[in-house]
Design an enzyme around this catalytic site. Structure first.
Site, short mmCIF file in Angstrom:
data_model
loop_
_atom_site.label_atom_id
_atom_site.label_comp_id
_atom_site.label_asym_id
_atom_site.label_seq_id
_atom_site.Cartn_x
_atom_site.Cartn_y
_atom_site.Cartn_z
N ASP A 7 0.87 -1.17 0.00
CA ASP A 7 0.00 0.00 0.00
C ASP A 7 0.92 1.23 0.00
OD1 ASP A 7 -2.45 1.53 0.36
OD2 ASP A 7 -1.79 1.82 2.43
N ASP A 9 0.11 5.05 1.03
CA ASP A 9 0.02 5.97 2.16
C ASP A 9 0.02 5.21 3.48
OD1 ASP A 9 -0.25 7.99 0.23
OD2 ASP A 9 -2.43 7.85 0.26
#
Length: 182
Positions: A7, A9
């Protein structure tokens, strides 16, 4: 091929609204962690929900600039991202690529012939872990502790810590061949 699906952020960069290149701040140790993964024969992919594009907070070309900048920073530290996938649909659009659905991971698994049993999804939110589970890969939650309803395979405070600990425990399996051609 073995893979780490990352992922963006909260795993690669500080969380928050990243709508401009100047907003992207890598977390400590990320380039080194990606380099270590690459050294062990793992391909690193980014799979990120970026609904701000669909909602009009930023343009796709601005997102592409942010991702080029992120990739360049990781490469400066010796790591390499194989591919970056972003779901740019509105959160309520019902697409198959927005996590917690596993569409981005499944497309990459198919395209690169990724071994699910030797691959990981790394995220800091429940939707990341749910997407990893749905894609059939092991899951790593980044944070102090996973949410009560999320059951990741591993929990670490950062990507750097995850890679360091997995390496030390022997869970990172060196790939027999580095697959540079696809």
């Amino acid at each position: 091929m073995n893979a780490f699906f990352l992922d963006r952020d909260g795993v690669i960069n500080e969380s928050g609204n990243v709508n401009r290149v100047a907003d992207l701040v890598l977390l400590p140790g990320v380039p080194e962690a990606v380099r270590t993964l690459n050294d062990f024969g793992y391909e690193a992919f980014v799979v990120t929900n970026q609904g701000g594009v669909g909602l009009g907070y930023m343009r796709k070309r601005d997102l592409d600039k942010i991702h080029r900048h992120m990739s360049d920073q990781i490469e400066e530290g010796g790591g390499k991202l194989r591919e970056i996938r972003a779901c740019i649909h509105k959160p309520s659009q019902g697409c198959r690529c927005r996590k917690p659905k596993p569409g981005m991971q499944l497309e990459l698994i198919e395209r690169y012939d990724i071994d699910r049993s030797a691959s990981f999804m790394v995220g800091d939110r429940d939707v990341d872990i749910e997407a990893g589970r749905a894609a059939g890969v092991r899951t790593i939650f980044i944070g102090e502790r996973a949410l009560s309803h999320v059951k990741p395979d591993y929990v670490f405070p950062s990507l750097h810590d995850a890679v360091t600990e997995l390496q030390a425990s022997g869970l990172l399996q060196a790939s027999d061949s580095r697959s540079g051609d696809v």
